[in-house]
Write a protein that holds these residues in place. Structure first.
Motif, PDB file in Angstrom:
ATOM      1  N   LEU A  72       1.153   0.152  12.180  1.00  0.00           N
ATOM      2  CA  LEU A  72       0.597  -0.736  12.947  1.00  0.00           C
ATOM      3  C   LEU A  72       0.429  -1.926  12.159  1.00  0.00           C
ATOM      4  O   LEU A  72       0.335  -2.854  13.208  1.00  0.00           O
ATOM      5  CB  LEU A  72      -1.150   0.324  12.428  1.00  0.00           C
ATOM      6  CG  LEU A  72      -1.312   1.201  12.652  1.00  0.00           C
ATOM      7  CD1 LEU A  72      -2.570   1.853  12.201  1.00  0.00           C
ATOM      8  CD2 LEU A  72      -1.489   1.270  14.339  1.00  0.00           C
ATOM      9  N   ARG A  73       0.093  -2.327  10.428  1.00  0.00           N
ATOM     10  CA  ARG A  73       0.584  -3.735  10.243  1.00  0.00           C
ATOM     11  C   ARG A  73       1.625  -4.522  11.045  1.00  0.00           C
ATOM     12  O   ARG A  73       1.976  -5.564  11.469  1.00  0.00           O
ATOM     13  CB  ARG A  73       1.281  -3.698   8.506  1.00  0.00           C
ATOM     14  CG  ARG A  73       1.288  -4.864   8.333  1.00  0.00           C
ATOM     15  CD  ARG A  73       1.183  -5.662   6.513  1.00  0.00           C
ATOM     16  NE  ARG A  73       2.483  -4.724   6.087  1.00  0.00           N
ATOM     17  CZ  ARG A  73       2.285  -4.734   4.619  1.00  0.00           C
ATOM     18  NH1 ARG A  73       1.262  -4.537   4.199  1.00  0.00           N
ATOM     19  NH2 ARG A  73       3.211  -4.061   4.762  1.00  0.00           N
ATOM     20  N   HIS A  74       2.790  -3.927  10.965  1.00  0.00           N
ATOM     21  CA  HIS A  74       4.285  -4.218  12.165  1.00  0.00           C
ATOM     22  C   HIS A  74       3.725  -4.605  13.504  1.00  0.00           C
ATOM     23  O   HIS A  74       4.028  -6.009  13.684  1.00  0.00           O
ATOM     24  CB  HIS A  74       5.224  -3.647  12.138  1.00  0.00           C
ATOM     25  CG  HIS A  74       6.983  -4.315  12.739  1.00  0.00           C
ATOM     26  ND1 HIS A  74       6.813  -5.550  11.999  1.00  0.00           N
ATOM     27  CD2 HIS A  74       7.229  -3.674  14.063  1.00  0.00           C
ATOM     28  CE1 HIS A  74       8.402  -5.502  12.943  1.00  0.00           C
ATOM     29  NE2 HIS A  74       8.446  -4.934  13.609  1.00  0.00           N
ATOM     30  N   ALA A  75       2.988  -3.624  14.462  1.00  0.00           N
ATOM     31  CA  ALA A  75       2.694  -4.456  14.889  1.00  0.00           C
ATOM     32  C   ALA A  75       0.821  -4.824  15.766  1.00  0.00           C
ATOM     33  O   ALA A  75       0.203  -5.682  16.639  1.00  0.00           O
ATOM     34  CB  ALA A  75       1.633  -3.439  16.042  1.00  0.00           C
ATOM     35  N   GLY A  76       0.854  -5.373  14.136  1.00  0.00           N
ATOM     36  CA  GLY A  76      -0.016  -6.988  13.790  1.00  0.00           C
ATOM     37  C   GLY A  76      -1.872  -5.833  14.449  1.00  0.00           C
ATOM     38  O   GLY A  76      -3.260  -6.731  14.258  1.00  0.00           O
ATOM     39  N   VAL A  77      -1.566  -4.733  13.700  1.00  0.00           N
ATOM     40  CA  VAL A  77      -3.220  -3.921  13.833  1.00  0.00           C
ATOM     41  C   VAL A  77      -3.733  -3.682  12.404  1.00  0.00           C
ATOM     42  O   VAL A  77      -2.350  -2.539  11.847  1.00  0.00           O
ATOM     43  CB  VAL A  77      -2.763  -3.128  14.890  1.00  0.00           C
ATOM     44  CG1 VAL A  77      -4.469  -2.184  14.694  1.00  0.00           C
ATOM     45  CG2 VAL A  77      -2.700  -3.079  16.124  1.00  0.00           C
ATOM     46  N   MET A  78      -4.482  -4.136  11.557  1.00  0.00           N
ATOM     47  CA  MET A  78      -5.403  -4.499  10.304  1.00  0.00           C
ATOM     48  C   MET A  78      -6.124  -3.303  11.013  1.00  0.00           C
ATOM     49  O   MET A  78      -7.366  -3.481  11.206  1.00  0.00           O
ATOM     50  CB  MET A  78      -4.808  -5.217   9.415  1.00  0.00           C
ATOM     51  CG  MET A  78      -3.675  -6.222   9.252  1.00  0.00           C
ATOM     52  SD  MET A  78      -2.384  -4.893   8.461  1.00  0.00           S
ATOM     53  CE  MET A  78      -3.135  -3.673   7.088  1.00  0.00           C
ATOM     54  N   PRO A  79      -6.420  -2.243  10.595  1.00  0.00           N
ATOM     55  CA  PRO A  79      -7.565  -1.255   9.817  1.00  0.00           C
ATOM     56  C   PRO A  79      -8.740  -2.227   9.465  1.00  0.00           C
ATOM     57  O   PRO A  79      -8.688  -2.790   8.481  1.00  0.00           O
ATOM     58  CB  PRO A  79      -7.398  -0.322   9.512  1.00  0.00           C
ATOM     59  CG  PRO A  79      -5.449   0.209   9.421  1.00  0.00           C
ATOM     60  CD  PRO A  79      -5.215  -1.777   9.550  1.00  0.00           C
TER      61      PRO A  79
END
Length: 322
Positions: free
Chosen positions: A26-33
């Motif tokens: 997720l972080r690598h894809a730019g999605v931070m929860p």
């Protein structure tokens, strides 16, 4: 990968090896929860909390954690210790630090209610373990649960199970909770065992990590190696990558084929407990979906790239979870 990454994502997790991989993807894809809630599953809630704290320390992850369900709706704590060990993190050597402690925060249910009370636009939940926390939300605050635009869940089985002949582990661990969620009206994207089995971790996939000469690289190499050894010890050529595939279904649904179905979960005790039952002609008012991966090799390449990226020193402008 989609040009627009989803915002307002909450992750519900039981923090095993593939949960770690999913978060790093997720972080690598730019999605931070927005935050993460914890439940029993891979291990006990106490151990899962230690895993989350150790993960945060090693990988500079600063999103808040919220402790949730320690047992199922039946009052049982069903874990995967018989496969994953008591830590939930099989390894060849290196381990997460177990001395780290999570700071005191609101409970999972209180935090979820607070988040949804603010009407976050296009709110999504990525669930990577038993659905106990989400089911508690559905029962305690059904009007808030309806603000979840979609729940992407790694769970269920459209063919053979992995806990029993009929049931996948996350569904079986708290079948009553899964039944509540699927009946709640929240649209569920179910990333079941068959979808995840399309993406297989093989021994050669660990070679790039073996060449990384820092602590994060050694840790990921040994954790993924311990996870892979489960399959190898059973005479298989590899091991399915579960939770990261579900994370990818949230980040880039265009990389998946989906089919609308209605889904029920058998919650009665017995040999079919936790079985997900699909019907092919759902009503227009209530349906869920199941998915398959369009290009498993390309997806695996992206998932493994996220692991290598997690071993790199922090760079200016890169989201580090803070």
């Amino acid at each position: 990968m989609s040009d627009q990454v989803p915002a307002n994502v909450w992750v519900d997790t039981d923090m095993g090896v593939d949960d770690i991989h999913a978060l790093l993807y997720l972080r690598h894809a730019g999605v931070m929860p927005v935050a993460q809630s914890l439940s029993f599953g891979c291990a006990s809630l106490t151990q899962v909390s230690h895993n989350a704290a150790g993960f945060s320390r090693v990988f500079r992850w600063n999103r808040p954690w919220h402790r949730g369900a320690a047992q199922s709706f039946r009052g049982e704590t069903r874990t995967a210790a018989h496969v994953l060990g008591t830590s939930g993190l099989p390894t060849r050597s290196a381990c997460l630090p177990q001395t780290a402690q999570l700071p005191s925060t609101a409970s999972a249910i209180d935090a979820l209610m607070s988040w949804l009370s603010d009407h976050p636009p296009h709110a999504q939940v990525l669930a990577l373990g038993p659905l106990s926390n989400i089911a508690n939300l559905c029962l305690q605050a059904p009007e808030l649960a309806q603000r979840i635009h979609r729940l992407t869940w790694m769970g269920g089985a459209t063919a053979r199970g992995n806990q029993t002949a009929h049931a996948e582990f996350n569904a079986w661990a708290d079948a009553q909770a899964a039944a509540v969620v699927f009946a709640s009206g929240i649209p569920v994207r179910m990333v079941d065992l068959e979808a995840c089995r399309q993406v297989q971790l093989r021994p050669e996939d660990l070679r790039p990590l073996s060449r990384v000469r820092n602590a994060a690289g050694r840790l990921l190499h040994d954790l993924l190696g311990g996870y892979l050894d489960i399959g190898l010890s059973r005479g298989r050529p590899g091991m399915a990558i579960y939770d990261p595939v579900a994370a990818a279904a949230l980040v880039s649904p265009e990389d998946f084929d989906s089919r609308k179905v209605s889904i029920d979960v058998i919650s009665d005790t017995g040999e079919h407990e936790g079985q997900t039952v699909l019907r092919q002609h759902p009503s227009a008012e209530r349906y869920h979906e199941i998915v398959t991966v369009r290009n498993p090799d390309a997806l695996k390449t992206r998932l493994l790239e996220a692991l290598l990226a997690a071993t790199e020193p922090p760079q200016a402008g890169r989201p580090d979870g803070d």
